[in-house]
Design an enzyme around this catalytic site. Sequence first.
Site, PDB file in Angstrom:
ATOM      1  N   TYR A 173       1.673  -6.865   7.002  1.00  8.13           N
ATOM      2  CA  TYR A 173       1.213  -5.904   8.003  1.00  8.13           C
ATOM      3  C   TYR A 173       1.176  -6.518   9.404  1.00  8.13           C
ATOM      4  CZ  TYR A 173      -0.076  -2.921   4.096  1.00  8.13           C
ATOM      5  OH  TYR A 173      -0.033  -2.129   2.968  1.00  8.13           O
TER       6      TYR A 173
ATOM      7  N   TYR B   6      -0.710   5.254   5.115  1.00  4.25           N
ATOM      8  CA  TYR B   6      -2.154   4.986   5.217  1.00  4.25           C
ATOM      9  C   TYR B   6      -2.407   3.738   6.046  1.00  4.25           C
ATOM     10  CZ  TYR B   6      -3.076   0.843   2.277  1.00  4.25           C
ATOM     11  OH  TYR B   6      -3.168  -0.443   1.799  1.00  4.25           O
TER      12      TYR B   6
END
Length: 543
Positions: free
Chosen positions: A106, A486
């Site tokens: 991420y 998400y």
Amino acid sequence: IDPRERAQLPVLPQGFTSSQFATALAEIIHYLGKQHVEINDKPLDDGWYIEHPNTHDAFNLFDSEDTVSSAAVYPGSVEDVQAIVRWANKFRMPIFPISIGRNFGYGGAAPRVRGSVVIDLGRRMNRILDINPDDCTCLVEPGVTFYALYEEIQKRGYKHLWIDVPDLGGGSVIGNTLDRGVGYTPYGDHFAMHSGMEVVLPRGHLVRTGMGALPGNNTWQTFPYGFGPYYDGIFTQSNFGIVTKMGMTLMPNPGGHESFMYTFEKEEDLPQIVEAIRPLRIGNILENVAQLKHVVQEVAALGKPRASCIHPGEALTDGIRRIATSLPYGDCTWIYYGTCYGPAELRNPKLKIIHAAFTRIPGARKIDPQTLPPDHYFWSRDRICSGVPDIRELSWLNWQPNGAHVFFSPICPIKGQDAERLLAIAGKWHNKYNLDIFPAFCVGAREMHLIINIVYDRGCEISRQNAYRCMRGMIQEAAGYGYGEYRTHLLFQDQVAATYNWKNGALMNLHNSIKDTLDPNGILAPGRLGIWPAAYRNRGWEL
Ligand code: ADP
């Protein structure tokens, strides 16, 4: 840039000359001490999960010099964090807080704006401030990892307490919760399970949320809401504050657990399996975020390089099929990993219902765990689903040389047709960019996350570009069908944020108003989650 040249080329924060940067640094060095400020002027070292860098994204998708810090500062107290934030305001210095910086896949520790000063909170602010064995709660600082919390609970002999861990246990409890990460016990929704935050706001003010605002309270970790508006959510997946303390509820040891595994034969079984899962999960018969994995993941989890698994010229699916036949449970396509909690008399009736539902699907088989060797992936899932930290998931990275990964993680209903549609979209883009596809569905209470892990060779520009383009294609096409991520890697946050654009971006307008009010000088993590301060907004930073 040649690493040897790098030493002569310090990275500068946005808008700074080297002498302006030197002036600003001198001031923070004077405050924190030389040993707590580190200029990023050495060759970048990707390290690995445990010895991870705080200078850049070890899993770079662009050039690793792109999202790189100019320096790291190591606060030792909340007052230090406030001082750093005030210093950043004075110099208009972009700062980027991390807790541990192991947010692999991420963006790791990388700031979105090149040359930001990373505030590495975890190195010195790593105390477990409280573990309350009666209320089953704890209060932690940013540097507390899942491993550290687990070990402290064991050390104190609190056998009645469990923690909830994500796939990899080396991350920070605060960092993971702020990025809205998940784990795999019934306490897997970390944000839902936290209670109370202490936050340094972007101008340096300190607030406590929930009951923490009431002096002398003894319920900060037991009642998350307090009185009045509930703000905690705005400090997750945002750039509105730096969290210096957070409360977390701990699961009571349920008095036993049993992990189980079902295999399903055919690719086309997917919709039926998903339809079987939905009522069981919503009805809490399936009690944890369970995983429906494609067998390709099982093969990757063996930790072998692709080149040693798939023959030259062989299609991935054929190679996987061939290897799957040699797995302890033989050939299959989908594998369901779940866990039941409680003593046997509570577990057994639930396991019976689950068995009846799954075995209605022709070819479904329950695998007896006793037939699986001790190093089988099943046992790693069993540990994670019972709150024991693990790092087995890293074995995937061996699939490619210089293995790195990035996640595509859209949300969809627990419905067969949505599962098939999303998988078809992902498959199409993986084919286009010649990438192996590794799908898993993680089933939450009323929705599921499709998690696709793209494993790429970070040493190869073509491989990186393919991963990047595939991600962009999937995000865009999925959004066209109403599916949104998400959570996403730093470099896709603008794109994903732009898909949440109902009423011409009403939600982003709200984010921008909050950002401009709380952070008028635009110093805190500019661009994170696609939220840009006024000084950067619409000036070509968005990707
Ligand atoms: P991990 O816990 O997996 O190591 P990080 O520390 O990298 O995760 O945190 C994930 C992301 O969350 C970071 O990139 C950062 O933007 C944000 N973050 C982490 N800790 C804090 C914090 N204490 N306050 C504000 N934002 C944070």
